[in-house]
Design a protein around this motif. Structure first.
Motif, PDB file in Angstrom:
ATOM      1  N   TYR A 103       0.891  -1.432  -0.418  1.00 20.85           N
ATOM      2  CA  TYR A 103       0.111   0.001   0.347  1.00 20.85           C
ATOM      3  C   TYR A 103       1.061   1.168  -0.135  1.00 20.85           C
ATOM      4  N   LEU A 104       2.037   1.027   1.164  1.00 17.39           N
ATOM      5  CA  LEU A 104       3.135   2.521   0.475  1.00 17.39           C
ATOM      6  C   LEU A 104       3.520   2.315  -0.607  1.00 17.39           C
ATOM      7  N   PHE A 105       3.844   1.085  -0.949  1.00 17.47           N
ATOM      8  CA  PHE A 105       4.173   1.189  -2.519  1.00 17.47           C
ATOM      9  C   PHE A 105       3.406   2.195  -3.533  1.00 17.47           C
ATOM     10  N   LEU A 106       2.155   1.560  -3.623  1.00 25.19           N
ATOM     11  CA  LEU A 106       1.283   2.344  -4.414  1.00 25.19           C
ATOM     12  C   LEU A 106       0.827   3.367  -3.881  1.00 25.19           C
ATOM     13  N   ILE A 107       0.964   4.270  -2.706  1.00 23.83           N
ATOM     14  CA  ILE A 107       0.155   5.204  -2.133  1.00 23.83           C
ATOM     15  C   ILE A 107       1.557   6.081  -3.189  1.00 23.83           C
ATOM     16  N   ILE A 108       2.605   6.470  -2.822  1.00 22.42           N
ATOM     17  CA  ILE A 108       4.228   6.694  -3.923  1.00 22.42           C
ATOM     18  C   ILE A 108       4.288   6.752  -4.578  1.00 22.42           C
ATOM     19  N   ILE A 109       3.474   5.824  -5.693  1.00 24.79           N
ATOM     20  CA  ILE A 109       3.099   6.078  -6.877  1.00 24.79           C
ATOM     21  C   ILE A 109       2.255   6.987  -7.841  1.00 24.79           C
ATOM     22  N   ALA A 110       1.044   6.934  -6.519  1.00 27.73           N
ATOM     23  CA  ALA A 110       0.627   7.487  -6.988  1.00 27.73           C
ATOM     24  C   ALA A 110       0.517   9.329  -6.568  1.00 27.73           C
ATOM     25  N   PHE A 111       1.656   9.472  -5.746  1.00 29.34           N
ATOM     26  CA  PHE A 111       1.720  10.927  -5.796  1.00 29.34           C
ATOM     27  C   PHE A 111       2.810  11.548  -6.562  1.00 29.34           C
ATOM     28  N   VAL A 112       4.046  10.527  -6.942  1.00 32.39           N
ATOM     29  CA  VAL A 112       4.969  10.796  -7.956  1.00 32.39           C
ATOM     30  C   VAL A 112       4.253  11.028  -9.101  1.00 32.39           C
ATOM     31  N   SER A 113       3.161  10.687  -9.862  1.00 32.44           N
ATOM     32  CA  SER A 113       2.618  10.338 -10.785  1.00 32.44           C
ATOM     33  C   SER A 113       1.566  11.715 -10.739  1.00 32.44           C
ATOM     34  N   CYS A 114       1.381  12.510  -9.687  1.00 32.49           N
ATOM     35  CA  CYS A 114       1.005  13.876 -10.104  1.00 32.49           C
ATOM     36  C   CYS A 114       1.278  15.375  -9.802  1.00 32.49           C
ATOM     37  N   GLN A 115       2.835  14.857  -9.654  1.00 30.74           N
ATOM     38  CA  GLN A 115       3.316  16.024  -9.764  1.00 30.74           C
ATOM     39  C   GLN A 115       3.789  16.286 -11.399  1.00 30.74           C
ATOM     40  N   PRO A 116       3.543  17.771 -11.477  1.00 28.97           N
ATOM     41  CA  PRO A 116       3.479  18.569 -12.238  1.00 28.97           C
ATOM     42  C   PRO A 116       5.213  17.971 -13.082  1.00 28.97           C
ATOM     43  N   ILE A 117       5.562  17.792 -14.733  1.00 27.00           N
ATOM     44  CA  ILE A 117       6.957  16.882 -14.959  1.00 27.00           C
ATOM     45  C   ILE A 117       7.488  18.991 -15.754  1.00 27.00           C
ATOM     46  N   ALA A 118       8.190  18.458 -15.292  1.00 28.83           N
ATOM     47  CA  ALA A 118       9.128  19.725 -15.464  1.00 28.83           C
ATOM     48  C   ALA A 118      10.626  19.215 -16.482  1.00 28.83           C
ATOM     49  N   GLU A 119      10.922  18.039 -16.929  1.00 30.31           N
ATOM     50  CA  GLU A 119      11.758  17.586 -18.095  1.00 30.31           C
ATOM     51  C   GLU A 119      11.398  16.363 -18.419  1.00 30.31           C
ATOM     52  N   GLN A 120      11.953  16.807 -19.390  1.00 33.01           N
ATOM     53  CA  GLN A 120      11.624  15.411 -20.825  1.00 33.01           C
ATOM     54  C   GLN A 120      12.810  15.934 -21.094  1.00 33.01           C
ATOM     55  N   LYS A 121      12.485  14.952 -22.812  1.00 36.71           N
ATOM     56  CA  LYS A 121      14.321  14.626 -23.837  1.00 36.71           C
ATOM     57  C   LYS A 121      13.697  14.572 -24.834  1.00 36.71           C
ATOM     58  N   THR A 122      14.614  15.352 -25.724  1.00 38.57           N
ATOM     59  CA  THR A 122      14.705  15.903 -26.788  1.00 38.57           C
ATOM     60  C   THR A 122      14.749  14.751 -27.703  1.00 38.57           C
ATOM     61  N   THR A 123      14.360  14.430 -28.675  1.00 38.66           N
ATOM     62  CA  THR A 123      14.687  13.097 -29.895  1.00 38.66           C
ATOM     63  C   THR A 123      15.780  13.154 -29.566  1.00 38.66           C
ATOM     64  N   GLU A 124      17.028  13.757 -29.253  1.00 36.22           N
ATOM     65  CA  GLU A 124      18.501  13.442 -29.316  1.00 36.22           C
ATOM     66  C   GLU A 124      18.601  13.295 -28.216  1.00 36.22           C
ATOM     67  N   GLY A 125      17.573  12.675 -27.680  1.00 34.95           N
ATOM     68  CA  GLY A 125      18.073  12.600 -26.100  1.00 34.95           C
ATOM     69  C   GLY A 125      18.130  12.932 -24.707  1.00 34.95           C
ATOM     70  N   LYS A 126      18.771  14.563 -25.508  1.00 33.97           N
ATOM     71  CA  LYS A 126      18.562  15.420 -24.722  1.00 33.97           C
ATOM     72  C   LYS A 126      17.782  16.209 -23.568  1.00 33.97           C
ATOM     73  N   ALA A 127      18.597  16.353 -21.938  1.00 35.35           N
ATOM     74  CA  ALA A 127      17.491  16.626 -20.903  1.00 35.35           C
ATOM     75  C   ALA A 127      16.918  17.499 -21.092  1.00 35.35           C
ATOM     76  N   VAL A 128      16.013  18.234 -21.403  1.00 33.31           N
ATOM     77  CA  VAL A 128      15.524  20.093 -21.638  1.00 33.31           C
ATOM     78  C   VAL A 128      14.692  20.151 -20.512  1.00 33.31           C
ATOM     79  N   LYS A 129      14.861  20.408 -18.748  1.00 33.67           N
ATOM     80  CA  LYS A 129      13.824  21.299 -17.987  1.00 33.67           C
ATOM     81  C   LYS A 129      13.770  22.491 -17.850  1.00 33.67           C
ATOM     82  N   VAL A 130      13.070  22.779 -16.171  1.00 36.88           N
ATOM     83  CA  VAL A 130      12.674  24.117 -16.264  1.00 36.88           C
ATOM     84  C   VAL A 130      13.175  24.353 -15.279  1.00 36.88           C
TER      85      VAL A 130
END
Length: 320
Positions: A5-32
């Protein structure tokens, strides 16, 4: 079992956080940057201008960064300060530029909010009426007329009046240039009278949006500021808090301490060029970027975000 249950709660919490990083098609990390932060209970909008170049000159990269920023601070709407399509506007509502320079570029889900748009001088070289008519086709593109206003009420009760104007007909030198012959069709006296009327209202914040700046330390620092001669007295008379403009391909903040209005230039949506400072300059930088504004009852907080996600400047406008 409790660990599951603790694991599921952690996963749920993380999934609800705003995503502020992604990767370009070249694989470079881009973030705010972590410096990009939300003002509690504020009403948010973004401002960008001079962008329509089929994704070139980092237009697409900046669009993706705006979307990424939107996952951290989601804009209620986006203001475009004009020169929406280079070099000569669009020919019709079916022009391929709608897809190649707008729809396919600003495709991130946080950018599928209303866009409130004004015309720039390059838009006057094409069929400017098509940009008005596109409002009847697109769910997010809003330009009901060459000039218009919109009132917003924030969650904390602040009333904001946005006044969107058409500055090309107010630029006197355009009447001598064949490529801007369509300015002859406009009644500038009627527009100025309309501005005087719609700004004469008791609200918490007054924000005017036009393409041409009234002040600049950029490329046109030595030019006659024709639009200033026509509208600055109205901005001063009605104590306008912000004037948002483009035309200069950079980011600037200018404030004449003798006058009430803060001037923000956000014209770095694609190609940029060298900029600088003038008498009333507070900030200037030539880099692709946009301005994120957060409004509350008491203040407007403006963050200038570049194409790499860095907050390169920020300032607060206090209600007087």
């Amino acid at each position: 079992m409790k660990f599951r249950y603790l694991f599921l709660i952690i996963i749920a919490f993380v999934s609800c956080q705003p995503i502020a990083e992604q990767k370009t098609t070249e694989g470079k990390a881009v973030k705010v940057s972590s410096d990009f932060h939300e003002i509690e209970d504020a009403y948010h909008f973004y401002t960008i201008g001079d962008w329509g170049r089929n994704g070139e000159y980092k237009q697409k990269e900046l669009a993706d960064m705006m979307d990424l920023a939107g996952r951290k601070i989601e804009p209620e709407f986006i203001v475009s300060t004009g020169d929406n399509f280079y070099p000569n506007g669009v020919a019709s509502t079916q022009d391929p530029y709608w897809v190649s320079s707008f729809e396919n570029i600003y495709s991130g889900h946080t950018l599928f909010c209303p866009w409130y748009v004004v015309l720039g001088n390059h838009d006057y070289r094409g069929n400017y009426q098509a940009q008005i008519d596109y409002s009847n086709i697109s769910q997010r593109w809003n330009m009901p007329a060459q000039y218009y206003f919109k009132d917003i009420e924030t969650d904390d009760g602040a009333i904001i009046r946005f006044v969107f104007i058409d500055t090309s007909p107010l630029n006197d030198e355009y009447y001598q240039e064949t490529k801007y012959v369509k300015v002859h069709d406009q009644d500038t006296t009627a527009q100025l009278a309309w501005m005087d009327e719609v700004l004469d209202v008791e609200v918490d914040w007054k924000i005017v949006v036009g393409h041409h700046p009234l002040y600049t330390g950029g490329k046109r620092v030595e030019d006659q500021m024709w639009v200033r001669t026509h509208i600055e007295k109205l901005l001063t008379k009605h104590k306008v808090h912000l004037y948002l403009a483009g035309h200069e391909h950079d980011l600037q903040h200018i404030k004449n301490d003798q006058l009430p209005t803060h001037h923000i230039i956000s014209g770095a949506g694609s190609e940029v060029r060298e900029t600088g400072m003038m008498e009333h300059s507070v900030f200037a930088k030539a880099i692709q970027g946009f301005v994120a504004s957060s409004i509350t009852q008491d203040s407007i907080y403006n963050q200038y975000v570049d194409v790499d996600g860095n907050v390169i400047y920020a300032h607060t406008v206090k209600k007087k």
